[in-house]
Motif scaffolding. Structure first.
Motif, PDB file in Angstrom:
ATOM      1  N   ILE A  69       0.531  -1.348   0.019  1.00  0.00           N
ATOM      2  CA  ILE A  69       0.082   0.201   0.228  1.00  0.00           C
ATOM      3  C   ILE A  69       1.026   0.864  -0.138  1.00  0.00           C
ATOM      4  O   ILE A  69       1.574   1.387   0.787  1.00  0.00           O
ATOM      5  CB  ILE A  69      -0.876   0.138   0.789  1.00  0.00           C
ATOM      6  CG1 ILE A  69      -1.285  -1.612   1.998  1.00  0.00           C
ATOM      7  CG2 ILE A  69      -2.287   1.263   0.698  1.00  0.00           C
ATOM      8  CD1 ILE A  69      -2.624  -1.410   1.939  1.00  0.00           C
ATOM      9  N   GLU A  70       1.024   2.105  -0.763  1.00  0.00           N
ATOM     10  CA  GLU A  70       1.326   3.210  -0.834  1.00  0.00           C
ATOM     11  C   GLU A  70       0.713   4.552  -0.871  1.00  0.00           C
ATOM     12  O   GLU A  70       0.027   5.032  -1.987  1.00  0.00           O
ATOM     13  CB  GLU A  70       2.096   3.264  -2.104  1.00  0.00           C
ATOM     14  CG  GLU A  70       3.201   2.516  -2.885  1.00  0.00           C
ATOM     15  CD  GLU A  70       4.198   2.447  -3.881  1.00  0.00           C
ATOM     16  OE1 GLU A  70       3.256   3.120  -4.499  1.00  0.00           O
ATOM     17  OE2 GLU A  70       4.870   1.894  -3.442  1.00  0.00           O
ATOM     18  N   ASP A  71       0.887   5.358   0.009  1.00  0.00           N
ATOM     19  CA  ASP A  71       0.620   6.994   0.121  1.00  0.00           C
ATOM     20  C   ASP A  71      -1.078   7.288   0.421  1.00  0.00           C
ATOM     21  O   ASP A  71      -1.853   7.497  -0.794  1.00  0.00           O
ATOM     22  CB  ASP A  71       1.313   7.630  -1.219  1.00  0.00           C
ATOM     23  CG  ASP A  71       2.446   8.353  -0.672  1.00  0.00           C
ATOM     24  OD1 ASP A  71       3.013   8.023   0.421  1.00  0.00           O
ATOM     25  OD2 ASP A  71       3.196   8.653  -1.748  1.00  0.00           O
ATOM     26  N   THR A  72      -1.679   5.928   0.576  1.00  0.00           N
ATOM     27  CA  THR A  72      -3.263   5.879   0.608  1.00  0.00           C
ATOM     28  C   THR A  72      -3.787   5.735   2.150  1.00  0.00           C
ATOM     29  O   THR A  72      -2.915   4.608   2.174  1.00  0.00           O
ATOM     30  CB  THR A  72      -3.596   5.647  -0.397  1.00  0.00           C
ATOM     31  OG1 THR A  72      -5.210   6.279  -0.348  1.00  0.00           O
ATOM     32  CG2 THR A  72      -3.704   4.229  -0.676  1.00  0.00           C
ATOM     33  N   PRO A  73      -4.717   6.002   2.842  1.00  0.00           N
ATOM     34  CA  PRO A  73      -4.749   5.546   4.401  1.00  0.00           C
ATOM     35  C   PRO A  73      -5.513   3.599   3.612  1.00  0.00           C
ATOM     36  O   PRO A  73      -6.218   3.581   2.602  1.00  0.00           O
ATOM     37  CB  PRO A  73      -5.929   6.245   4.584  1.00  0.00           C
ATOM     38  CG  PRO A  73      -6.310   6.981   3.887  1.00  0.00           C
ATOM     39  CD  PRO A  73      -5.759   7.469   2.503  1.00  0.00           C
ATOM     40  N   ALA A  74      -5.947   3.512   4.827  1.00  0.00           N
ATOM     41  CA  ALA A  74      -5.887   1.920   4.422  1.00  0.00           C
ATOM     42  C   ALA A  74      -6.452   1.312   5.821  1.00  0.00           C
ATOM     43  O   ALA A  74      -6.619   1.782   7.045  1.00  0.00           O
ATOM     44  CB  ALA A  74      -4.691   0.567   4.553  1.00  0.00           C
ATOM     45  N   ILE A  75      -7.894   1.135   5.798  1.00  0.00           N
ATOM     46  CA  ILE A  75      -8.504  -0.129   6.890  1.00  0.00           C
ATOM     47  C   ILE A  75      -8.971  -1.296   6.979  1.00  0.00           C
ATOM     48  O   ILE A  75      -8.888  -2.191   5.469  1.00  0.00           O
ATOM     49  CB  ILE A  75     -10.554   0.620   6.669  1.00  0.00           C
ATOM     50  CG1 ILE A  75     -10.244   2.183   7.046  1.00  0.00           C
ATOM     51  CG2 ILE A  75     -10.902  -0.209   7.934  1.00  0.00           C
ATOM     52  CD1 ILE A  75     -11.289   2.682   6.104  1.00  0.00           C
ATOM     53  N   PHE A  76      -8.464  -1.476   7.979  1.00  0.00           N
ATOM     54  CA  PHE A  76      -8.240  -3.103   8.248  1.00  0.00           C
ATOM     55  C   PHE A  76      -9.848  -3.507   8.939  1.00  0.00           C
ATOM     56  O   PHE A  76      -9.419  -3.329   9.663  1.00  0.00           O
ATOM     57  CB  PHE A  76      -7.303  -4.148   8.406  1.00  0.00           C
ATOM     58  CG  PHE A  76      -5.879  -3.303   8.242  1.00  0.00           C
ATOM     59  CD1 PHE A  76      -5.352  -4.000   6.616  1.00  0.00           C
ATOM     60  CD2 PHE A  76      -5.480  -2.326   7.947  1.00  0.00           C
ATOM     61  CE1 PHE A  76      -4.205  -4.235   6.442  1.00  0.00           C
ATOM     62  CE2 PHE A  76      -3.974  -2.137   7.189  1.00  0.00           C
ATOM     63  CZ  PHE A  76      -3.584  -2.601   6.146  1.00  0.00           C
ATOM     64  N   ARG A  77     -10.105  -4.488   8.129  1.00  0.00           N
ATOM     65  CA  ARG A  77     -11.130  -5.417   9.273  1.00  0.00           C
ATOM     66  C   ARG A  77     -11.891  -6.849   9.223  1.00  0.00           C
ATOM     67  O   ARG A  77     -11.524  -7.249   8.818  1.00  0.00           O
ATOM     68  CB  ARG A  77     -12.375  -5.178   8.772  1.00  0.00           C
ATOM     69  CG  ARG A  77     -12.975  -3.116   8.274  1.00  0.00           C
ATOM     70  CD  ARG A  77     -13.509  -3.071   7.736  1.00  0.00           C
ATOM     71  NE  ARG A  77     -14.460  -1.433   7.483  1.00  0.00           N
ATOM     72  CZ  ARG A  77     -14.687  -0.770   6.990  1.00  0.00           C
ATOM     73  NH1 ARG A  77     -13.913  -1.942   5.732  1.00  0.00           N
ATOM     74  NH2 ARG A  77     -14.682   0.305   6.727  1.00  0.00           N
ATOM     75  N   LEU A  78     -12.257  -7.170  10.767  1.00  0.00           N
ATOM     76  CA  LEU A  78     -11.491  -8.346  11.752  1.00  0.00           C
ATOM     77  C   LEU A  78     -14.007  -9.158  10.061  1.00  0.00           C
ATOM     78  O   LEU A  78     -14.395  -8.539  11.297  1.00  0.00           O
ATOM     79  CB  LEU A  78     -11.656  -9.016  12.741  1.00  0.00           C
ATOM     80  CG  LEU A  78     -11.547 -10.379  12.458  1.00  0.00           C
ATOM     81  CD1 LEU A  78     -11.011 -11.082  11.628  1.00  0.00           C
ATOM     82  CD2 LEU A  78     -10.981 -11.023  13.702  1.00  0.00           C
TER      83      LEU A  78
END
Length: 156
Positions: free
Chosen positions: A93-102
């Motif tokens: 992942i480059e230069d962007t927010p990321a959301i991790f979800r279970l």
């Protein structure tokens, strides 16, 4: 181009009480210091905790914006107790927010990898490119002068 690159360990845990976490890896432009800082997250491993419920399926989903801000929600790991507890993944992942979800199961699931931070000085890049362009223009002028035929003397 002058800059500095540093790599750090990165990790997070998702479980029944914390089903979502956000990584804020956005490019930062600092006009005061004339620098740009970029962030790259590389996830290499997902580990299901030994206390996970036997037979329960656990699904980790990643939400990011891609090209032209298109939103993607993709499962990056599906695992359950009784199988392999360690899963190798290759997520960048480059230069962007990321959301991790279970999105399914209660975990715990541990994601790990590296967070690379690169800071580049903008002024040097601009100065170098301007100097290169000026050098190219001078070369072109010199070449043009060399290609002119010698002057002939006029007869009287």
């Amino acid at each position: 181009m002058r800059g500095m690159e540093k790599t750090y360990f990165w990790g997070l845990t998702l479980d029944g009480s914390t089903k979502e976490k956000t990584w804020e890896g956005q490019c930062v432009l600092n006009n005061l210091e004339a620098t740009t800082t970029t962030h790259t997250l590389s996830i290499r491993q997902v580990v299901l905790g030994p206390e996970a419920k036997e037979g329960e399926v656990n699904v980790v989903e990643l939400e990011v914006k891609g090209y032209k801000d298109q939103k993607h929600k993709i499962p990056v790991c599906v695992t359950k107790a009784g199988g392999s507890y360690v899963t190798g993944v290759d997520v960048l992942i480059e230069d962007t927010p990321a959301i991790f979800r279970l999105t399914q199961g209660s975990g715990p699931i541990h994601l790990s990898g590296t967070h690379q931070v690169e800071t580049t000085i903008i002024e040097d890049d601009m100065d170098d490119s301007l100097a290169e362009e000026e050098g190219e223009e001078e070369d072109e002028v010199e070449e043009e002068v060399e290609e002119l035929p010698p002057k002939k003397k006029a007869k009287k």
